[in-house]
Write an enzyme that holds these catalytic residues in place. Structure first.
Site, PDB file in Angstrom:
ATOM      1  N   TRP A   1       1.933   0.103   0.779  1.00 37.74           N
ATOM      2  CA  TRP A   1       2.947  -0.835   1.270  1.00 37.74           C
ATOM      3  C   TRP A   1       4.022  -0.160   2.107  1.00 37.74           C
ATOM      4  CZ3 TRP A   1       1.223  -5.349   1.680  1.00 37.74           C
ATOM      5  CH2 TRP A   1       0.286  -5.829   0.768  1.00 37.74           C
TER       6      TRP A   1
ATOM      7  N   ASP B   1      12.017  -1.387  -0.929  1.00 42.58           N
ATOM      8  CA  ASP B   1      11.157  -2.505  -1.294  1.00 42.58           C
ATOM      9  C   ASP B   1      10.974  -2.448  -2.807  1.00 42.58           C
ATOM     10  OD1 ASP B   1       9.153  -4.327  -1.815  1.00 42.58           O
ATOM     11  OD2 ASP B   1       7.653  -3.382  -0.526  1.00 42.58           O
TER      12      ASP B   1
ATOM     13  N   LYS C   1       5.857 -11.093  -8.147  1.00 40.71           N
ATOM     14  CA  LYS C   1       5.425 -10.132  -9.167  1.00 40.71           C
ATOM     15  C   LYS C   1       6.144 -10.351 -10.494  1.00 40.71           C
ATOM     16  CE  LYS C   1       2.960  -8.034  -6.023  1.00 40.71           C
ATOM     17  NZ  LYS C   1       1.494  -8.200  -5.977  1.00 40.71           N
TER      18      LYS C   1
END
Length: 366
Positions: free
Chosen positions: A104, A173, A197
């Site tokens: 990511w 992030d 999440k």
């Protein structure tokens, strides 16, 4: 043991799902006494305005966000936020530092390179599943910000510290780690976190940004990604993902009622210990390829049948797990093996059930 699906992965049934979704179910056809579903209401209605404001307030209270930080809700997921961060912040100097530790952060760096110069503070790690020592990092003193991914969901790597950026604003992030641990918000210039999440369904991304970083977006930045404009419009510039924000607000209230982030952190530590201990004491039947000092508390990759994995045993492991309603333990296609995701939705009892299955499977096939 039951299960539920979220973003293509199925996790063990959890307590907040029962609590939150039962509340959602009760209000699905009529929110309050309105006779309308929240999904039918205007995003400018007093009902949604309260939900929007209450969700922002809950984020601020749970994470102890100082007054000089703004809390925004945007659409576009984490991938959209990769671009939004660059278009809002890189214009300050034209360049940014990126610490790429996995999938990511790599995608974020690639996206940012469309809008300015990206400096990778260290080369791609020779060994996957590691974070190079900070002493080896090469920071650009003229960077607009330093970006890193707090927890790499695919790769199972988590930062055990906040990097030292030498005064440059830090952007992180935290899509998969938000609300799982206490965070000193003052150490950051900006935090982004997709809700799906730990804090709600897909559709809304939380942005926490220090107010002095607002006001200098690139001219090409769309208004829906312009943090300055979104803040001015209180996250309702256009129709937001109202239902996603609504469910997220309920999850945040559940966290508050159940001990806050501090309780979630304690549970996260317990779950991590349970699973990693099962791997450690398996006589190498299970193995984790991640460096011990950066192993994720949240996404645990492991191999079955030895350090390199045994394809037949791993197939059998997944088949046997599915019989017990444990789905989607298969690791990401780029990594292979297994991956157990221990988000806030998963309790310690759930992890104990997984560990029990792992021990029984090892006794049978080890």
């Amino acid at each position: 043991m039951e299960s539920f699906t979220c973003q293509g992965r199925v996790y063990l049934r959890i307590k907040w799902k029962i609590y939150v979704l039962e509340e959602v179910q009760k209000e699905l056809l009529s929110f309050g006494e309105s006779g309308m579903s929240l999904m039918e209401m205007s995003h400018r209605s007093k009902e949604y305005s309260k939900i929007n404001n209450d969700a922002q307030k809950a984020v601020r209270e749970l994470l102890h966000v100082p007054d000089n930080y703004k809390i925004l809700f945007i659409q576009g997921g984490g991938t959209g936020a990769f671009a939004a961060v660059a278009m809002n912040l890189i214009n300050r100097t034209g360049s940014a530092d990126y610490a790429v530790t996995g999938t990511w952060s790599g995608k974020a760096a690639k996206e940012a390179a469309k809008y300015g110069k990206v400096n990778l503070v260290f080369p791609k790690a020779d060994k996957p599943g590691s974070i190079p020592a900070e002493s080896t990092w090469t920071l650009n003193p003229d960077a607009a910000y330093l970006y890193y991914c707090d927890n790499e969901t695919v790769d199972g790597v988590e930062f055990p510290y906040i990097p030292n950026a030498n005064g440059i604003p830090i952007v992180s992030d935290m899509s998969s780690s938000i609300m799982t641990k206490r965070v000193d918000i003052t150490k950051f210039g900006c935090i982004i976190a997709g809700a799906q999440k730990n804090i709600g369904p897909a559709g809304v991304t939380v942005v926490i940004i220090r107010e002095d970083l607002l006001g200098n977006p690139m001219k090409i930045c769309p208004s829906v990604f312009d943090f300055t404009h979104i803040n001015k419009e209180n996250s309702v510039h256009n129709t937001p993902a109202t239902f996603s924000v609504y469910v997220m607000e309920k999850v945040l209230q559940w966290i508050k009622k159940n001990g806050g982030v501090e309780a979630m952190e304690a549970q996260s530590s317990q779950k991590k210990t349970l699973l990693y201990d099962a791997i450690l004491h398996s006589n190498n039947f299970y193995s984790c390829p991640i460096d011990e000092d950066v192993r994720s508390r949240i996404n645990v990759p492991f191999r079955v049948g030895g350090p390199q994995g045994n394809e037949d045993l791993e197939t059998k492991f997944l088949q046997e797990a599915e019989k017990l309603k444990m789905f989607q333990l298969k690791g990401h296609r780029s990594v292979g093996g297994m991956r157990a995701s221990l988000y806030n939705a998963v309790t310690s009892d759930d992890v104990n059930l997984l560990v029990k299955f792992m021990n029984e499977f090892r006794k049978q096939y080890g």
